[in-house]
Scaffold this motif. Structure first.
Motif, PDB file in Angstrom:
ATOM      1  N   ASP A  86       0.850  -1.197   0.000  1.00  0.00           N
ATOM      2  CA  ASP A  86       0.000   0.000   0.000  1.00  0.00           C
ATOM      3  C   ASP A  86       0.878   1.236   0.000  1.00  0.00           C
ATOM      4  O   ASP A  86       1.987   1.234   0.561  1.00  0.00           O
ATOM      5  N   LEU A  87       0.350   2.299  -0.626  1.00  0.00           N
ATOM      6  CA  LEU A  87       1.098   3.545  -0.784  1.00  0.00           C
ATOM      7  C   LEU A  87       0.141   4.698  -0.570  1.00  0.00           C
ATOM      8  O   LEU A  87      -0.951   4.731  -1.148  1.00  0.00           O
ATOM      9  N   ARG A  88       0.541   5.665   0.265  1.00  0.00           N
ATOM     10  CA  ARG A  88      -0.323   6.803   0.580  1.00  0.00           C
ATOM     11  C   ARG A  88       0.480   8.091   0.632  1.00  0.00           C
ATOM     12  O   ARG A  88       1.588   8.132   1.173  1.00  0.00           O
ATOM     13  N   PHE A  89      -0.095   9.164   0.072  1.00  0.00           N
ATOM     14  CA  PHE A  89       0.446  10.504   0.237  1.00  0.00           C
ATOM     15  C   PHE A  89      -0.101  11.110   1.526  1.00  0.00           C
ATOM     16  O   PHE A  89      -1.237  10.813   1.942  1.00  0.00           O
ATOM     17  N   SER A  90       0.682  11.971   2.145  1.00  0.00           N
ATOM     18  CA  SER A  90       0.146  12.780   3.231  1.00  0.00           C
ATOM     19  C   SER A  90      -0.792  13.826   2.638  1.00  0.00           C
ATOM     20  O   SER A  90      -0.794  14.081   1.428  1.00  0.00           O
ATOM     21  N   ARG A  91      -1.575  14.464   3.477  1.00  0.00           N
ATOM     22  CA  ARG A  91      -2.594  15.379   2.974  1.00  0.00           C
ATOM     23  C   ARG A  91      -1.985  16.593   2.278  1.00  0.00           C
ATOM     24  O   ARG A  91      -2.571  17.139   1.343  1.00  0.00           O
TER      25      ARG A  91
ATOM     26  N   LYS B 231      -1.422  -8.684   2.203  1.00  0.00           N
ATOM     27  CA  LYS B 231      -1.290  -7.284   1.823  1.00  0.00           C
ATOM     28  C   LYS B 231      -1.997  -6.411   2.848  1.00  0.00           C
ATOM     29  O   LYS B 231      -3.224  -6.402   2.940  1.00  0.00           O
ATOM     30  N   PHE B 232      -1.232  -5.663   3.624  1.00  0.00           N
ATOM     31  CA  PHE B 232      -1.783  -4.811   4.669  1.00  0.00           C
ATOM     32  C   PHE B 232      -1.873  -3.362   4.177  1.00  0.00           C
ATOM     33  O   PHE B 232      -0.958  -2.865   3.520  1.00  0.00           O
ATOM     34  N   ASP B 233      -2.972  -2.709   4.533  1.00  0.00           N
ATOM     35  CA  ASP B 233      -3.135  -1.289   4.224  1.00  0.00           C
ATOM     36  C   ASP B 233      -2.412  -0.439   5.250  1.00  0.00           C
ATOM     37  O   ASP B 233      -2.071  -0.896   6.359  1.00  0.00           O
ATOM     38  N   CYS B 234      -2.207   0.825   4.896  1.00  0.00           N
ATOM     39  CA  CYS B 234      -1.653   1.808   5.831  1.00  0.00           C
ATOM     40  C   CYS B 234      -2.393   3.123   5.617  1.00  0.00           C
ATOM     41  O   CYS B 234      -3.035   3.342   4.581  1.00  0.00           O
ATOM     42  N   CYS B 235      -2.318   4.008   6.598  1.00  0.00           N
ATOM     43  CA  CYS B 235      -3.002   5.300   6.495  1.00  0.00           C
ATOM     44  C   CYS B 235      -2.327   6.308   7.424  1.00  0.00           C
ATOM     45  O   CYS B 235      -1.616   5.939   8.356  1.00  0.00           O
ATOM     46  N   LEU B 236      -2.552   7.591   7.132  1.00  0.00           N
ATOM     47  CA  LEU B 236      -2.045   8.696   7.944  1.00  0.00           C
ATOM     48  C   LEU B 236      -3.223   9.530   8.415  1.00  0.00           C
ATOM     49  O   LEU B 236      -4.283   9.561   7.784  1.00  0.00           O
ATOM     50  N   ASN B 237      -3.003  10.250   9.520  1.00  0.00           N
ATOM     51  CA  ASN B 237      -4.017  11.207   9.933  1.00  0.00           C
ATOM     52  C   ASN B 237      -3.870  12.497   9.123  1.00  0.00           C
ATOM     53  O   ASN B 237      -2.968  12.642   8.295  1.00  0.00           O
ATOM     54  N   GLY B 238      -4.766  13.449   9.351  1.00  0.00           N
ATOM     55  CA  GLY B 238      -4.767  14.662   8.560  1.00  0.00           C
ATOM     56  C   GLY B 238      -3.513  15.492   8.691  1.00  0.00           C
ATOM     57  O   GLY B 238      -3.068  16.133   7.721  1.00  0.00           O
ATOM     58  N   ARG B 239      -2.898  15.484   9.872  1.00  0.00           N
ATOM     59  CA  ARG B 239      -1.682  16.283  10.077  1.00  0.00           C
ATOM     60  C   ARG B 239      -0.416  15.553   9.670  1.00  0.00           C
ATOM     61  O   ARG B 239       0.654  16.152   9.603  1.00  0.00           O
TER      62      ARG B 239
ATOM     63  N   ASP C  28       1.199  13.275  11.393  1.00  0.00           N
ATOM     64  CA  ASP C  28       2.102  12.960  12.505  1.00  0.00           C
ATOM     65  C   ASP C  28       1.801  11.615  13.147  1.00  0.00           C
ATOM     66  O   ASP C  28       2.496  11.197  14.061  1.00  0.00           O
ATOM     67  N   GLN C  29       0.753  10.928  12.688  1.00  0.00           N
ATOM     68  CA  GLN C  29       0.413   9.602  13.190  1.00  0.00           C
ATOM     69  C   GLN C  29       0.106   8.697  12.004  1.00  0.00           C
ATOM     70  O   GLN C  29      -0.531   9.129  11.030  1.00  0.00           O
ATOM     71  N   VAL C  30       0.519   7.456  12.072  1.00  0.00           N
ATOM     72  CA  VAL C  30       0.243   6.476  11.025  1.00  0.00           C
ATOM     73  C   VAL C  30      -0.325   5.228  11.675  1.00  0.00           C
ATOM     74  O   VAL C  30      -0.147   4.990  12.870  1.00  0.00           O
ATOM     75  N   ALA C  31      -1.019   4.440  10.863  1.00  0.00           N
ATOM     76  CA  ALA C  31      -1.628   3.206  11.362  1.00  0.00           C
ATOM     77  C   ALA C  31      -1.550   2.147  10.284  1.00  0.00           C
ATOM     78  O   ALA C  31      -1.584   2.449   9.086  1.00  0.00           O
ATOM     79  N   THR C  32      -1.461   0.893  10.713  1.00  0.00           N
ATOM     80  CA  THR C  32      -1.451  -0.236   9.799  1.00  0.00           C
ATOM     81  C   THR C  32      -1.928  -1.470  10.531  1.00  0.00           C
ATOM     82  O   THR C  32      -1.883  -1.542  11.768  1.00  0.00           O
ATOM     83  N   GLY C  33      -2.402  -2.447   9.783  1.00  0.00           N
ATOM     84  CA  GLY C  33      -2.931  -3.657  10.385  1.00  0.00           C
ATOM     85  C   GLY C  33      -1.867  -4.710  10.598  1.00  0.00           C
ATOM     86  O   GLY C  33      -0.762  -4.641  10.055  1.00  0.00           O
TER      87      GLY C  33
END
Length: 520
Positions: A341-346, A396-404, A406-411
């Motif tokens: 998984d790949l994510r941009f910050s806001r 395959k695990f997802d990942c995500c960031l909060n709006g700022r 400064d915090q990330v999460a993954t399963g």
């Protein structure tokens, strides 16, 4: 009353206490889970007011945030509500669901196409109706979800038959009414005759009444026959008009209004398939620049492409790849380095990538090394052979960031997910200074597994074979860890989760249940 989970410090130093918010589709102990009900995609919209999930049965389920005016007020206003009865400002409710995809069969290739939803993405539109994209392995569909008022007729002329004419039943039962004989007359006189006969009440003019609005889903377009291989990701551009879809070897650029053609912008298929060394695993558009997108590969490489530079963006403008340590390569190196998984910050300044072992945070202006490398499955490195045999190494695990950002999460496994901080950065920092590290379980008591482990346990992922958990001591010998975490359950895995774009609210999908948590 729900017990708060352990706190993680935010960037400004304020502690964040995570607690259970609500659950949809919670299963009872011992309940059999249908394969079609397992959630395969979770996604908030751009402002967090709506949430969409897709499952392996091809269905898309929508939720919306409960408006403030719709919240329940205590009957006795003089009696303060208990903490458990207070509604959280980010509570959601079920709105509707629809069948997005059906199972198909490709007769030319003798290939069965599953209805499983691989990804769901909201389209940022200013209209009252909501648009979203959903995809399975082959076909992408654009859905319009809107409020439809169901109209019905009222004030109908449904009267009782005229009294006085009866017919005796042949069986000796009660008498049966007989409709009066109607003569063939002119239309005007016939209408008057019907009124005079009093077949009920006087003739009434039917009225059209509107019932409460209901949400209806309509397929606006289907983008098909453009991918030879399985579609793994879709991403919307910030121009609100185009999107990309990626399969194993190609990335196509679509316009939302045009479904019969697409532009191929990335093609890594070699002339000879025997020379193939990597495949595309994920793609994501820049949140601000509509001409920039990133895509990741099975080699752990991230490429940043600019559509202004070339029509075919095979040659990336930037390449993000961490150099492998000398002597560290093994048979499993390429498997565990594949980015799922790949994510941009806001703000578009950072990229978050998830491979099997770690989370890596990259600065888009710095290619040589990541800002932070956060271990997720490091204790499993000693068990890669077992994971390879039971195919867990390909999860395959997802990942995500909060709006700022400064915090990330993954399963991870055992229906748990990890929260890590990124403040401070630093390669191998495990989340940066002040960020913290936390493991929560997808249940009504998210800290249940944490309470089973000692607070001073240095390894947060103690694993066990058979009985109790074990960890490596400083001398290198295996020793039982009193109070260590229970053994990892590889059959229960939390693959999909999403973070609210404007608040500390996380939606985590555990099998067929959707758990939501908030930080206060």
């Amino acid at each position: 009353m729900e017990r708060p989970a352990p706190s993680v410090a935010s960037v400004d130093g304020d502690p964040l206490e995570w607690s259970f918010l609500q659950c949809f589709g919670e299963r009872s102990p011992g309940e059999d889970i249908q394969e079609a009900d397992v959630i395969s995609a979770v996604e908030f919209d751009w402002d967090g007011r709506h949430l969409a999930t897709g499952d392996r049965g091809g269905r898309v389920v929508l939720f919306e945030q409960v408006p403030t005016q719709a919240r329940v007020v205590p009957i006795d206003a003089r009696t303060p509500a208990s903490p458990a009865s207070r509604l959280n400002p980010f509570e959601y409710r079920y709105t509707t669901e629809f069948q997005s995809h059906e199972p198909e069969f490709d007769y030319l290739k003798s290939l069965e196409i599953e209805e499983k939803i691989n990804q769901v993405r909201w389209v940022n539109q200013s209209s009252r109706s909501r648009l979203l994209l959903s995809t399975n392995d082959k076909t992408i569909k654009l859905w319009r979800v809107y409020e439809k008022r169901v109209r019905c007729l009222t004030n109908l002329n449904l009267g009782e038959p005229r009294r006085g004419a009866w017919q005796i039943a042949a069986s000796g039962g009660p008498p049966l009414p007989v409709a009066p004989a109607l003569k063939v007359e002119k239309p005007a006189r016939k209408l008057a005759t019907l009124t005079d006969q009093k077949l009920g009440t006087a003739l009434r003019v039917p009225k059209v009444a509107s019932a409460e609005p209901v949400l209806t889903a309509q397929c606006r377009r289907a983008y098909a026959n453009a991918h030879t291989y399985h579609v793994n990701s879709i991403a919307l551009s910030s121009d609100r008009e185009t999107f990309i879809s990626a399969d194993d070897l190609r990335i196509n650029l679509w316009h939302l209004e045009v479904s019969d053609r697409a532009f191929n912008v990335v093609d890594i298929k070699p002339p000879n398939m025997e020379d193939l060394t990597e495949v595309i695993t994920s793609a994501e558009f820049h949140p601000i620049e509509c001409h920039t997108f990133a895509f990741a590969s099975s080699k752990g490489c991230i490429r940043l492409a600019d559509l202004r530079a070339n029509a075919l963006a095979d040659r990336a403008v930037r390449t993000f790849e961490e150099e492998e340590a000398p002597g560290a390569r093994s048979f499993f190196s390429e498997i565990i380095s594949s980015i799922s998984d790949l994510r941009f910050s806001r703000d578009g300044r950072h990229l978050l990538a998830r491979d099997y072992m770690t989370l890596k945070l990259w600065d888009v202006r710095m290619e040589h090394s990541p800002l932070s490398v956060m271990p997720v499955h490091e204790p499993l490195r000693q068990r890669l052979c077992d994971l390879y045999e039971n195919d867990c190494i390909f999860d395959k695990f997802d990942c995500c960031l909060n709006g700022r950002g400064d915090q990330v999460a993954t399963g991870t496994y055992s229906n748990c997910f990890r929260l890590l901080g990124t403040a401070g950065g630093g390669s191998g920092s495990g989340g940066g200074s002040g960020g913290g590290d936390m493991l929560l379980e997808a249940s009504r008591d998210p800290q249940r597994r944490r309470l089973q482990s000692a607070k001073s346990t240095p390894s947060r992922f103690g694993l066990a074979r058979g009985g109790g958990a074990r960890r490596h001591s400083s001398a290198g010998a295996d020793a039982p860890a009193a109070g260590a975490e229970p053994p990892t359950d590889f059959g229960s895995k939390l693959l999909h989760l999403a973070w609210h774009p404007e608040a500390n609210v996380i939606a985590a999908a555990a099998s067929n249940s959707l758990y939501m948590y908030c930080a206060r």
